[in-house]
Scaffold this motif. Structure first.
Motif, short mmCIF file in Angstrom:
data_model
loop_
_atom_site.label_atom_id
_atom_site.label_comp_id
_atom_site.label_asym_id
_atom_site.label_seq_id
_atom_site.Cartn_x
_atom_site.Cartn_y
_atom_site.Cartn_z
N VAL A 123 -0.73 6.26 -8.41
CA VAL A 123 -1.14 5.07 -7.64
C VAL A 123 -2.16 5.49 -6.58
N GLU A 124 -3.29 4.83 -6.60
CA GLU A 124 -4.29 5.05 -5.54
C GLU A 124 -4.04 4.04 -4.43
N GLU A 125 -4.18 4.52 -3.19
CA GLU A 125 -3.96 3.64 -2.02
C GLU A 125 -5.15 3.73 -1.07
N THR A 126 -5.57 2.60 -0.62
CA THR A 126 -6.68 2.53 0.34
C THR A 126 -6.28 1.65 1.51
N GLN A 155 -3.27 -1.12 -3.23
CA GLN A 155 -2.79 -0.17 -4.23
C GLN A 155 -3.39 -0.51 -5.59
N SER A 156 -3.74 0.51 -6.34
CA SER A 156 -4.30 0.30 -7.68
C SER A 156 -3.73 1.33 -8.64
N LYS A 181 -2.63 -4.43 -6.04
CA LYS A 181 -1.71 -5.20 -5.20
C LYS A 181 -2.11 -4.99 -3.75
N VAL A 182 -2.09 -6.08 -2.95
CA VAL A 182 -2.50 -6.02 -1.55
C VAL A 182 -1.29 -6.25 -0.66
N LYS A 183 -1.08 -5.36 0.31
CA LYS A 183 0.00 -5.50 1.28
C LYS A 183 -0.60 -5.53 2.68
#
Length: 241
Positions: A116-119, A90-91, A41-43
Motif C-alpha cells: 500500500v502506498e500512502e501519501t 492510500q493506493s 481511498k482517502v482518509k
C-alpha cells in the motif's frame, strides 16, 4: 506532485480560500502511471469537517481521476489562519476490471501483505481574492471631479470649488470693465429714447385720428406710412440692443 510508483497526486496541499460561513471546495487529481488498475481511498483527521467525493475508487490504467474535497462552512477563523487538519491517500494495485463497488478495507491492510502506498496531504488556508476597488464617484468621463487630491493629477472637491469661484470672479470683473459698462449704458439710453419716441408718435397718431373725420382718405394713407416707419425704427433699435 507525488512521485509514487502507482499514482501521481496533484496538488500535495489542499488550498482553501477561507471565508467564514461559506462552504469551500478544492480539487485533487490522481493519475495512474501503471498498466494496472489502482484502487485508492482517502482518509482525514477531521471527517466531520470535510466531504470527499469520491472518497474511494479505482483509477484505470494510464488514466486520471478527479476528487473534490469540500470544507463545511466555518463559524470562526482559526488562529493565524493555520490549519492542522491532514489527509491520507492510500493506493494499491487492484485486479483487472475492478470497480468502486469491489473496494474493501482489507485491500489496504498492510498486515495482510498488501503493498500500500500512502501519501500525506496538508490543508492550507489562503486569503480569498479581493474584489476590485470601486471606481470613485465622478471619475467617469463627463462627471464632476470629486476624488481626493493626489500627485497623479486628480483634483479634489475643494480645489474644484476654488477654481470655479475664481473663474466666476474673473468673468464678472471682465464683464463689468469700463468698456462693457459704457456700451451697456449707451444701449440702454438708446432703448429709452426709442421708447420715448414711440410714445410721442403714438400721441401724434392719436391726434391725427381725431382729425380724420375731415379727410379720411389722406389720413388713412398717412397712418399706414407712420405705422410702417414706426415699426422699422423700433425693430432697428431693439435689434441693436
Amino acid at each position: 506532485m507525488s512521485t509514487g510508483e502507482l499514482l501521481s497526486i496533484e496538488p500535495l496541499e489542499l488550498k482553501f480560500p477561507f471565508e467564514l460561513k461559506k462552504q469551500i471546495s478544492c480539487s485533487l487529481q490522481l493519475s495512474n502511471k501503471t498498466d494496472s488498475y489502482v484502487a485508492f481511498k482517502v482518509k482525514t483527521t477531521n471527517p466531520k469537517k470535510y466531504c470527499v467525493r469520491p472518497n474511494a475508487g479505482v483509477v484505470l490504467p494510464r488514466s486520471t481521476c478527479d476528487i473534490i474535497v469540500t470544507m463545511q462552512a466555518q463559524k470562526e477563523a482559526p488562529a493565524d489562519m493555520q490549519c492542522k487538519d491532514k489527509f491520507l491517500l492510500q493506493s494499491v494495485k487492484a485486479p483487472d476490471g475492478s470497480a468502486a463497488k469491489d473496494i474493501t478495507a482489507e485491500m489496504f491492510n498492510k498486515e495482510a501483505g498488501h503493498q500500500v502506498e500512502e501519501t500525506k496531504l496538508k490543508v492550507v488556508y489562503v486569503a480569498p481574492p479581493q474584489p476590485p476597488s470601486p471606481v470613485p464617484e465622478g471619475s467617469e468621463e463627463g462627471s464632476s471631479p470629486r476624488g481626493s487630491v493626489s500627485d497623479n493629477g486628480h483634483v479634489n472637491g475643494a480645489e474644484f470649488a476654488a477654481a470655479s469661484k475664481a473663474f466666476v470672479q474673473r468673468f464678472d470683473s471682465e464683464e463689468k470693465s469700463p468698456e462693457a459698462k459704457s456700451l451697456i449704458s449707451k444701449l440702454t439710453e438708446e432703448k429709452n429714447n426709442a421708447i420715448q419716441q414711440n410714445n410721442k408718435l403714438r400721441q401724434e397718431l392719436e391726434m391725427m385720428r381725431r382729425e380724420g373725420s375731415k379727410s379720411r382718405g389722406g389720413v388713412s394713407f398717412m397712418f399706414v406710412v407712420i405705422v410702417a416707419l414706426l415699426g422699422m425704427l423700433l425693430g432697428y433699435l431693439l435689434k441693436k440692443t
